[in-house]
Design a protein around this motif. Sequence first.
Motif, mmCIF file in Angstrom:
data_model
loop_
_atom_site.group_PDB
_atom_site.id
_atom_site.type_symbol
_atom_site.label_atom_id
_atom_site.label_comp_id
_atom_site.label_asym_id
_atom_site.label_seq_id
_atom_site.Cartn_x
_atom_site.Cartn_y
_atom_site.Cartn_z
ATOM 1 N N LEU A 288 0.952 -1.531 0.213
ATOM 2 C CA LEU A 288 0.215 0.418 -0.060
ATOM 3 C C LEU A 288 1.132 1.191 -0.069
ATOM 4 O O LEU A 288 1.009 2.064 -0.908
ATOM 5 C CB LEU A 288 -1.130 -0.140 1.422
ATOM 6 C CG LEU A 288 -1.912 1.335 1.593
ATOM 7 C CD1 LEU A 288 -3.040 1.475 -0.073
ATOM 8 C CD2 LEU A 288 -2.583 0.820 2.334
ATOM 9 N N ALA A 289 1.645 1.727 1.430
ATOM 10 C CA ALA A 289 2.866 2.121 1.058
ATOM 11 C C ALA A 289 3.472 2.548 -0.622
ATOM 12 O O ALA A 289 3.875 3.907 -0.306
ATOM 13 C CB ALA A 289 3.752 1.842 1.909
ATOM 14 N N GLU A 290 3.991 1.191 -1.306
ATOM 15 C CA GLU A 290 4.657 1.468 -2.242
ATOM 16 C C GLU A 290 4.044 2.555 -3.486
ATOM 17 O O GLU A 290 4.294 2.628 -4.228
ATOM 18 C CB GLU A 290 5.033 -0.166 -2.686
ATOM 19 C CG GLU A 290 6.351 -0.697 -2.012
ATOM 20 C CD GLU A 290 7.346 -0.123 -2.553
ATOM 21 O OE1 GLU A 290 7.989 0.190 -3.603
ATOM 22 O OE2 GLU A 290 7.784 0.255 -0.984
ATOM 23 N N MET A 291 2.642 1.609 -3.857
ATOM 24 C CA MET A 291 1.281 1.925 -5.034
ATOM 25 C C MET A 291 1.363 3.439 -4.367
ATOM 26 O O MET A 291 1.500 4.204 -5.016
ATOM 27 C CB MET A 291 0.169 1.749 -4.559
ATOM 28 C CG MET A 291 -0.684 1.542 -5.249
ATOM 29 S SD MET A 291 -2.696 1.363 -4.499
ATOM 30 C CE MET A 291 -2.860 2.486 -3.764
ATOM 31 N N ARG A 292 1.520 4.280 -3.195
ATOM 32 C CA ARG A 292 1.132 5.014 -2.751
ATOM 33 C C ARG A 292 2.292 5.783 -2.815
ATOM 34 O O ARG A 292 2.423 8.106 -3.256
ATOM 35 C CB ARG A 292 0.978 5.975 -1.118
ATOM 36 C CG ARG A 292 -0.270 5.157 -1.033
ATOM 37 C CD ARG A 292 -0.826 5.366 0.617
ATOM 38 N NE ARG A 292 -2.518 5.100 0.716
ATOM 39 C CZ ARG A 292 -2.534 4.514 2.248
ATOM 40 N NH1 ARG A 292 -1.742 4.668 3.067
ATOM 41 N NH2 ARG A 292 -3.816 4.357 2.565
ATOM 42 N N ALA A 293 3.275 5.687 -3.192
ATOM 43 C CA ALA A 293 5.131 6.423 -3.661
ATOM 44 C C ALA A 293 4.868 6.317 -4.945
ATOM 45 O O ALA A 293 5.886 6.437 -5.555
ATOM 46 C CB ALA A 293 5.763 5.813 -2.545
ATOM 47 N N GLY A 294 3.877 5.809 -5.205
ATOM 48 C CA GLY A 294 4.205 5.211 -6.764
ATOM 49 C C GLY A 294 5.207 4.774 -7.668
ATOM 50 O O GLY A 294 5.745 3.914 -9.103
ATOM 51 N N ARG A 295 5.199 3.996 -6.754
ATOM 52 C CA ARG A 295 6.232 2.516 -7.091
ATOM 53 C C ARG A 295 5.825 1.119 -7.712
ATOM 54 O O ARG A 295 6.333 -0.598 -7.677
ATOM 55 C CB ARG A 295 7.946 1.865 -5.962
ATOM 56 C CG ARG A 295 8.503 3.102 -6.088
ATOM 57 C CD ARG A 295 9.473 2.892 -5.052
ATOM 58 N NE ARG A 295 9.089 3.078 -3.881
ATOM 59 C CZ ARG A 295 9.029 3.507 -2.616
ATOM 60 N NH1 ARG A 295 9.551 5.207 -2.585
ATOM 61 N NH2 ARG A 295 8.337 3.181 -1.606
ATOM 62 N N PHE A 296 4.486 0.900 -7.118
ATOM 63 C CA PHE A 296 3.578 -0.172 -7.913
ATOM 64 C C PHE A 296 2.228 0.020 -8.338
ATOM 65 O O PHE A 296 1.830 1.054 -7.910
ATOM 66 C CB PHE A 296 3.236 -0.920 -5.929
ATOM 67 C CG PHE A 296 2.771 -2.730 -6.214
ATOM 68 C CD1 PHE A 296 4.049 -3.047 -6.500
ATOM 69 C CD2 PHE A 296 1.407 -2.766 -6.799
ATOM 70 C CE1 PHE A 296 3.949 -4.485 -6.752
ATOM 71 C CE2 PHE A 296 1.920 -3.874 -6.570
ATOM 72 C CZ PHE A 296 2.353 -5.496 -6.402
ATOM 73 N N HIS A 297 1.935 -0.823 -8.831
ATOM 74 C CA HIS A 297 0.935 -0.195 -10.236
ATOM 75 C C HIS A 297 -0.616 -0.542 -9.681
ATOM 76 O O HIS A 297 -0.664 -1.256 -8.167
ATOM 77 C CB HIS A 297 0.842 -1.092 -11.008
ATOM 78 C CG HIS A 297 -0.303 -0.698 -12.352
ATOM 79 N ND1 HIS A 297 -1.637 -1.009 -11.707
ATOM 80 C CD2 HIS A 297 -0.200 -0.736 -13.809
ATOM 81 C CE1 HIS A 297 -2.225 -0.704 -13.205
ATOM 82 N NE2 HIS A 297 -1.049 -0.742 -14.816
ATOM 83 N N GLU A 298 -0.903 0.201 -9.286
ATOM 84 C CA GLU A 298 -2.574 0.804 -8.257
ATOM 85 C C GLU A 298 -3.604 -0.186 -8.292
ATOM 86 O O GLU A 298 -3.838 -1.133 -7.670
ATOM 87 C CB GLU A 298 -3.675 2.231 -8.534
ATOM 88 C CG GLU A 298 -4.345 1.765 -7.307
ATOM 89 C CD GLU A 298 -5.494 3.307 -7.986
ATOM 90 O OE1 GLU A 298 -6.667 3.692 -6.397
ATOM 91 O OE2 GLU A 298 -4.796 4.139 -7.857
ATOM 92 N N ALA A 299 -3.607 -0.774 -10.026
ATOM 93 C CA ALA A 299 -4.860 -1.599 -9.827
ATOM 94 C C ALA A 299 -4.111 -3.336 -9.888
ATOM 95 O O ALA A 299 -4.994 -4.178 -9.628
ATOM 96 C CB ALA A 299 -5.504 -1.573 -12.133
ATOM 97 N N LEU A 300 -2.880 -3.169 -10.011
ATOM 98 C CA LEU A 300 -2.185 -4.725 -9.831
ATOM 99 C C LEU A 300 -2.172 -4.559 -8.157
ATOM 100 O O LEU A 300 -2.555 -5.935 -8.234
ATOM 101 C CB LEU A 300 -0.794 -4.302 -10.247
ATOM 102 C CG LEU A 300 -0.075 -5.902 -9.694
ATOM 103 C CD1 LEU A 300 -0.653 -6.568 -10.562
ATOM 104 C CD2 LEU A 300 1.607 -5.728 -10.564
ATOM 105 N N TYR A 301 -2.101 -3.350 -7.508
ATOM 106 C CA TYR A 301 -2.413 -3.864 -6.241
ATOM 107 C C TYR A 301 -3.953 -4.440 -5.836
ATOM 108 O O TYR A 301 -3.797 -5.406 -5.149
ATOM 109 C CB TYR A 301 -1.914 -2.695 -5.121
ATOM 110 C CG TYR A 301 -2.720 -2.272 -3.839
ATOM 111 C CD1 TYR A 301 -1.316 -3.025 -2.873
ATOM 112 C CD2 TYR A 301 -4.026 -2.296 -3.541
ATOM 113 C CE1 TYR A 301 -2.008 -3.102 -1.547
ATOM 114 C CE2 TYR A 301 -4.583 -2.051 -2.138
ATOM 115 C CZ TYR A 301 -3.051 -2.052 -1.201
ATOM 116 O OH TYR A 301 -3.572 -2.254 0.265
#
Length: 446
Positions: A288-301
């Motif tokens: 979740l933190a990685e997604m918010r930081a732009g390092r993980f794809h939101e839809a994939l999360y």
Amino acid sequence: MTPMRVLVIDDEASIRKLAERELAAAHRRIVTAESALAALAMADRETFDVIVADIRLPDGDGLDLLPSLWEKLPDAEIIMITGYGTVESALKAMKLGAYDYITKPFNLERLDVVLDKAYERVCLKRQNRRLLQGQKDTEAPRLVGRSEAIRRIVKLIEKVAPHDTSVLITGESGTGKDVVARNIHAMSRRAKGPFIVKNCASLQKDLLRSELFGYVKGAFTGALETREGLVSLAEGGTLFLDEIGDMPLELQGALLRLLETKKFRRVGEQQERSVDVRFVFATHRDLLAEMRAGRFHEALYHRLNVFHLHLPPLRERREDIPLLVEHLLGLLSPPAHPYRLADETLAHLMTYDWPGNVRELKNVLERCLILSESTLILPQSLPRELTGDLRTHGADQRGCLPLHEVERLHIQRALALFSGNRSDAARALGISRKTLYRKIKAYGLE
């Protein structure tokens, strides 16, 4: 387990109908094509295990079809159909690599046996390739513990295993995420299928897509032959992608599409292929933190987070330590000379925080077996950080450590927590990699 997929190529409608009616079974799916062109189009879209092809086709010779089929389906075994006067061509096909030939009119009993034997060879080839890639078909290790947390995890595994739902396993490094993944596979309907493991942190960025999806001959410099990727190797089984949080962002979109459509493209190939794979993911990161930081794809999360299992660290379930020690010593000890812990030794293990979790516990016990003077392991065999005996390191009578010693121990624990990954350890410590390398060298922690 996924049924054997058979492609029958013959221009006679009666032969195709006979194959569909008489050869189809619970463990076997039959697909037919009336020409070489139709067969090649099907091989572009779908993977077949065994191909039964007539030597004489309206738009080509069966012998000429062999190289094209193997280029698209390198694992497939091919059985030739021959009529009177074409047996010589069938023997030539076998010299080129065909598995066997059958003559018209069909002896269905013989063809039934030949199909199963050809499929056995296909499975053996795939198993050998998995072994060459470091994959092992081993029995799932036991999830050891009696804590409420472990009992809850076991119940959740039992509930999710029979379904094909993707599972996300989170927890600190060394908590046993791989053990949970193997248990999910072992308790699923895919248990007899392959269990393919890949650590995303170890994937080379420039070869990532080809390793995961495979590639066709000539797709890039050095692609001298068509190769199956990890997704194809896991067909009918489970693909376990460990440390999914380390997968580069540019590949996450392709993985999302694969999860949603169960289709993928090899590198250098235009047609999409269907695949039957169950996905299990694991990470020590906060996605979740990685997604918010732009390092993980939101839809994939959101796609991964359908069924989430979190493994608590060992320090939060200390009541599991005695059982884990007993289990690990059983694995590590010679059968003729089983080792055991002195009560005082176990007391030290119970009070330690275990930043490296179960993996660190196993490493400590392995060290104890080497250093112990007898099969009774005394505290003297434990590392210094577990015994608290720090007088030789400059501590005063109250046990107060010099600042440099506190720093050394803290860096040591951070490295253990992240399994030696210096980039992750530096990030957690709030220092640069260069500073961490300098301190590792200064404290002799290489």
